[in-house]
Each structure stands twice: as structure tokens, then as C-alpha cells.
Write an enzyme that holds these catalytic residues in place. Structure first.
Site, mmCIF file in Angstrom:
data_model
loop_
_atom_site.group_PDB
_atom_site.id
_atom_site.type_symbol
_atom_site.label_atom_id
_atom_site.label_comp_id
_atom_site.label_asym_id
_atom_site.label_seq_id
_atom_site.Cartn_x
_atom_site.Cartn_y
_atom_site.Cartn_z
ATOM 1 N N ARG A 10 -12.594 14.828 7.402
ATOM 2 C CA ARG A 10 -13.419 14.508 6.951
ATOM 3 C C ARG A 10 -15.089 14.747 6.969
ATOM 4 O O ARG A 10 -15.665 14.759 8.034
ATOM 5 C CB ARG A 10 -13.775 13.649 5.923
ATOM 6 C CG ARG A 10 -12.642 12.959 5.072
ATOM 7 C CD ARG A 10 -12.185 12.372 4.014
ATOM 8 N NE ARG A 10 -10.484 11.482 4.262
ATOM 9 C CZ ARG A 10 -10.838 10.201 3.775
ATOM 10 N NH1 ARG A 10 -12.177 9.398 3.555
ATOM 11 N NH2 ARG A 10 -9.888 10.382 3.916
ATOM 12 N N ASN B 98 -14.289 -1.856 18.247
ATOM 13 C CA ASN B 98 -14.459 -1.528 19.347
ATOM 14 C C ASN B 98 -15.328 -0.885 20.077
ATOM 15 O O ASN B 98 -15.107 -0.014 21.261
ATOM 16 C CB ASN B 98 -13.243 -0.493 19.584
ATOM 17 C CG ASN B 98 -11.659 -1.547 19.409
ATOM 18 O OD1 ASN B 98 -11.866 -2.551 20.046
ATOM 19 N ND2 ASN B 98 -11.631 -1.180 17.612
ATOM 20 N N ASN C 19 0.775 -1.295 -0.146
ATOM 21 C CA ASN C 19 0.164 0.340 -0.137
ATOM 22 C C ASN C 19 0.571 1.187 -0.132
ATOM 23 O O ASN C 19 1.248 1.760 0.820
ATOM 24 C CB ASN C 19 -0.713 -0.029 1.158
ATOM 25 C CG ASN C 19 -1.856 1.128 1.205
ATOM 26 O OD1 ASN C 19 -1.746 1.456 0.975
ATOM 27 N ND2 ASN C 19 -2.816 1.015 2.569
ATOM 28 N N GLU D 70 -8.067 -5.985 4.751
ATOM 29 C CA GLU D 70 -8.157 -5.380 3.484
ATOM 30 C C GLU D 70 -6.530 -6.106 2.908
ATOM 31 O O GLU D 70 -6.623 -6.332 1.485
ATOM 32 C CB GLU D 70 -7.202 -4.203 3.497
ATOM 33 C CG GLU D 70 -9.179 -3.388 4.053
ATOM 34 C CD GLU D 70 -8.912 -1.752 4.286
ATOM 35 O OE1 GLU D 70 -9.353 -1.060 2.927
ATOM 36 O OE2 GLU D 70 -8.836 -1.712 5.197
ATOM 37 N N HIS E 267 -12.956 2.494 0.049
ATOM 38 C CA HIS E 267 -12.887 1.176 1.220
ATOM 39 C C HIS E 267 -13.522 -0.468 0.336
ATOM 40 O O HIS E 267 -14.038 -0.809 0.903
ATOM 41 C CB HIS E 267 -14.660 1.715 2.455
ATOM 42 C CG HIS E 267 -13.626 2.186 2.771
ATOM 43 N ND1 HIS E 267 -14.571 3.120 3.888
ATOM 44 C CD2 HIS E 267 -11.939 2.776 3.516
ATOM 45 C CE1 HIS E 267 -13.548 4.509 4.542
ATOM 46 N NE2 HIS E 267 -12.099 3.910 4.255
ATOM 47 N N ARG F 250 -2.299 -2.249 -3.341
ATOM 48 C CA ARG F 250 -3.764 -1.280 -3.528
ATOM 49 C C ARG F 250 -3.769 0.033 -3.919
ATOM 50 O O ARG F 250 -2.837 0.143 -3.973
ATOM 51 C CB ARG F 250 -3.801 -0.827 -1.650
ATOM 52 C CG ARG F 250 -5.139 0.180 -1.865
ATOM 53 C CD ARG F 250 -5.163 0.346 -0.528
ATOM 54 N NE ARG F 250 -6.513 1.280 0.554
ATOM 55 C CZ ARG F 250 -6.324 2.386 0.519
ATOM 56 N NH1 ARG F 250 -5.511 2.874 0.568
ATOM 57 N NH2 ARG F 250 -7.754 3.104 0.555
ATOM 58 N N ASP G 95 -8.844 11.680 16.522
ATOM 59 C CA ASP G 95 -9.419 10.280 16.979
ATOM 60 C C ASP G 95 -10.486 10.084 17.530
ATOM 61 O O ASP G 95 -10.051 10.978 18.836
ATOM 62 C CB ASP G 95 -7.295 9.912 17.734
ATOM 63 C CG ASP G 95 -7.453 8.417 17.824
ATOM 64 O OD1 ASP G 95 -8.714 7.598 19.074
ATOM 65 O OD2 ASP G 95 -7.006 7.968 17.407
ATOM 66 N N GLY H 140 -11.008 7.152 8.305
ATOM 67 C CA GLY H 140 -12.096 7.678 7.256
ATOM 68 C C GLY H 140 -13.071 6.625 7.194
ATOM 69 O O GLY H 140 -13.037 5.105 7.738
#
Ligand code: ADP
Length: 398
Positions: free
Chosen positions: A241, A335, A7, A384, A180, A90, A283, A212
Site C-alpha cells: 500500500r 525483527n 478472523n 491480537e 489495527h 475480529r 516482503d 500492513g
């Protein structure tokens, strides 16, 4: 058989070496500050860690450092890179061209480069990564591109065309592409697998909630609709975002503050969302702590994000005329049990019931709905890299 998963970012390179016999990670690592200085942090599956500061003027030197780490360092896991059967990359944007992963040829590389207009922050970095990887590993190792957008190519025009003058779609390819996709595909396939009975997984919703965030509606295993759009900025509020908002807000602010389109882009992508509203952090953990300490804007940010997630889930239930199962994934989805509880609470009208004890579990694959719930709800940690490795293996096995 071993597959190497890459990636590549503009100044970073994340990788994993995966043993396809059992899907285990033999080693993983990260090169950072490519083009500036260069550091590698490489972790073998036995826990040994190798770190080094080495000059990485380009991605080529970063790959050379990775090959050294894999084959020669104290955290080596293979004797030679000949043991690597294929490399999976990716790639963020595959446009309307790539509805599945494919072997990278000169033509594919050119397409990915040309699609940079649609993903200026990501595709050029992916191209740099692929080119350097081919140089470092040689042309004999097959390289495969796995696109973040492919899974969403099954959306219908009524879903992906924007209500703008049609010429922008025709001239510039302005439409919903989603993102995604690798994660939504992995989680939905896993969910369909666990449920077993196809009639109980015809309509599912996968919620990828990380830094994201995106939510996807999946009908008969195919993407029906997804929250991200032309870019990953669309949908609902994320770490930094905005998600969807009235576009006239942007022209209004631009005029008031004398901002350029680039400024607006940067504000919407980097300074908004949870960070923008809370003023604390992007976060969720920090924002939760601040909210608990009485910070009202932090509480508001959390409330807003949960409300928006509920709206998206609800709208996809309407769009599909029902839902059989819902899965949560990503750092927040895996989580944050309070968030899951609140989203599920809003769906009790459907006969959805969650088991609070199971919902209190963290970060593992688990069914959190009760056996008599009308909708199955699961937490499914995304993977992923494994999804990219599996696609890569499937392509080279053809
Ligand atoms: P990325 O999109 O960068 O891969 P992740 O999937 O790792 O992001 O998710 C990062 C988000 O997950 C952060 O907002 C982080 O606060 C959140 N997160 C991680 N652990 C927890 C937790 N225990 N409770 C709540 N949120 C968490």
C-alpha cells in the site's frame, strides 16, 4: 475457561482456541479456499498437525471442519465444543458506532453489515463468518464482536475530520477511523503495565510494522492520533500500500492511463508500497536481500519506508508535546533491528539512547533503550488473538 477467536476473510478463516487460565493457545488453524475447494490446517499445542482437503462451499462447512479438527481429529484438543465459553470475532470496521467490543445481537450484526460501505473488502466477510459461526455453534454460545477501529474512537474531531467539504463527513461518514486498533490497544496496555509508573507512560507511540503498518499516538492510555485513515490505505508506505500521497497524483495517473476508480484502488492497495518501488516483493526480508545484492530500487524502498516512519513518529511527538515511551511490534517491528536503530537514531536529540546489544534481540518482549535514556523504547510482540479473547471474556463476564 476457553475462548474461540475467529478472523474471517472472504475465502479464509483463521482461528485460535485460547485457554484463559493462562492465555495459552490450545490450538490454532486456518481454512483456505472457502467457496472454491477448501483446505484446513489445524495445529494442536502439542505440535500435532491435522490437514485435510474438504469441500467448503461456504463458511459454514469451514466451521464444521474446524469443529471436527478441535474435537475429533488426531489433533483434537477438546471433547466437545460445549467446552467453549464464548467466541470472539475480529471485525474490521465499527464506524463511529462502536467504541468498544460488544455482544453480537441481530442489531449489531445489521450494523456491521451496514458498515460494509466503509470496509467493502472486510466487513461482508466478517458478517459471513459470524452468521456461519452462529449456525455451526448454535445460539447458546455467546459471540462477541471486537472492532479494529474501536480503540481509535477517542480521537478528537480536529484529528479525524478531513479538510474536504464537510457534507461528505455528514452524508457518508468520510473521516479518519484508523485500523489495527486491537494491536495498538494490546501493545499500549502491555507497555503501560511494564512501565508501571503512570507518569512515565502518559505519552506513548506504538509502531505496528507488518505487512500492513500503522503508528498510533496514545495519551493517558487513549488513542490521540493514528496513521491509518478512512481505510487502512493511509499512513506511510507498507508491503503493497502507498500510504499518504498527493491525491492529484491519482487523478493525473488515472487520466494518463485511462484508469477507473477501482483500478486506482487496486494499484494503491495491492501494487504499491515496498512492492511497487522495489519491484522485488512485498516482503521486507526479500527486499533486504535484494538491496544487499546491490538492487538500488530495493534500497530505495527500504530507505523510503524508514524515512516515513521517522516522520510519523516525529509528528506524533510534536502533536503530544513529547513522548515517554515507544513500542515496536509486528513482523518488521519485532525483527528488524536495523530499522529500529535508524528510527531511534533520529530521536537522539530527545536524549533517547538504545542499547545495541538489546536491540539485536529478535521477536521477544524486551526494553531496548538504556537505563539513562530519556525515552523508554520497547519491542512488544503483538497478540491480537489474546486481546480479542480477553475482550470477549470481559463482555461475557458482565
Ligand atoms: P501481517 O501484517 O501480514 O500480520 P506480519 O506482522 O507477519 O504481517 O509482518 C510481515 C512482515 O514482517 C514482512 O514484511 C516480513 O518480511 C517482515 N519480517 C518478518 N521477519 C523479519 C525479519 N527477521 N527481518 C525483517 N523483516 C521481517
Amino acid at each position: 475457561m476457553k475462548i474461540f477467536v475467529v478472523n474471517a476473510g472472504s475465502s479464509s478463516l483463521k482461528y485460535q482456541l485460547i485457554d484463559m487460565e493462562n492465555g495459552s493457545v490450545l490450538a490454532k488453524g486456518l481454512c483456505e479456499r472457502i467457496g472454491v475447494t477448501g483446505t484446513i490446517t489445524h495445529k494442536a499445542n502439542n505440535g500435532t498437525v491435522y490437514t485435510a482437503d474438504t469441500d467448503m462451499p461456504t463458511h459454514l462447512e469451514a466451521f464444521e471442519a474446524v469443529i471436527y479438527a478441535l474435537t475429533k481429529s488426531e489433533a483434537k484438543v477438546i471433547d466437545s465444543f460445549d467446552e467453549i465459553s464464548a467466541i470472539g470475532h475480529r471485525v474490521v470496521q465499527g464506524g463511529s458506532i462502536y467504541d468498544k467490543s460488544c455482544l453480537i445481537t441481530d442489531e449489531v450484526l445489521k450494523d456491521i453489515e451496514d458498515l460494509s460501505e466503509l470496509a467493502p473488502l472486510h466487513n461482508p466477510a466478517n458478517v459471513l463468518g459470524i452468521k456461519a459461526c452462529i449456525k455451526a455453534f448454535g445460539k447458546d454460545v455467546p459471540q462477541v464482536a471486537v472492532f479494529d477501529t474501536s480503540f481509535h474512537q477517542t480521537m478528537q474531531p480536529k484529528v479525524y475530520v478531513y479538510p474536504l467539504p464537510y457534507e461528505y463527513f455528514e452524508k457518508y461518514g468520510v473521516r479518519k477511523y484508523g485500523a489495527h486498533g486491537t494491536s495498538h490497544k494490546y501493545v499500549s496496555e502491555r507497555l503501560i503495565d511494564i512501565i508501571g509508573d503512570k507518569s512515565k507512560s502518559e505519552k506513548i507511540i506504538t509502531c505496528h510494522l507488518g505487512n500492513g503498518c500503522s503508528i498510533t499516538a496514545i495519551k493517558d492510555g487513549k488513542c490521540f492520533d493514528t496513521s491509518m485513515g478512512f481505510t487502512p490505505l493511509d499512513g506511510f508506505m507498507m508491503g503493497t500500500r502507498t500510504g499518504t500521497l498527493d491525491p492529484s497524483v491519482l487523478t493525473y495517473i488515472a487520466a494518463k492511463e485511462n484508469l477507473s476508480p477501482e483500478d486506482i484502488n487496486s494499484i494503491c492497495n495491492k501494487k504499491s508500497g515496498i512492492l511497487g518501488v522495489s519491484g522485488v516483493s512485498n516482503d521486507n526480508r526479500d527486499v533486504h536481500s535484494a538491496a544487499q545484492a546491490g538492487n538500488e530500487r530495493a534500497s530505495l524502498a527500504i530507505d523510503m519506508q524508514r524515512y516515513q516512519i521517522i516522520k510519523f513518529v516525529g509528528s506524533y511527538i510534536a502533536a503530544m508535546n513529547g513522548v515517554n515511551a515507544i513500542a515496536f511490534t509486528g513482523g518488521i517491528g519485532e525483527n528488524d533491528s536495523a530499522l529500529r536503530a535508524e528510527v531511534c537514531e533520529s530521536l537522539t536529540y530527545l536524549g533517547l539512547k538504545i542499547d545495541p546489544t538489546k536491540n539485536a534481540e529478535r521477536g521477544k518482549e524486551i526494553k531496548i533503550s538504556t537505563d539513562d535514556s530519556a525515552v523508554d523504547v520497547y519491542v512488544i510482540p503483538t497478540n491480537e488473538e489474546l486481546a480479542i479473547a480477553r475482550d470477549t471474556l470481559a463482555i461475557i463476564s458482565k
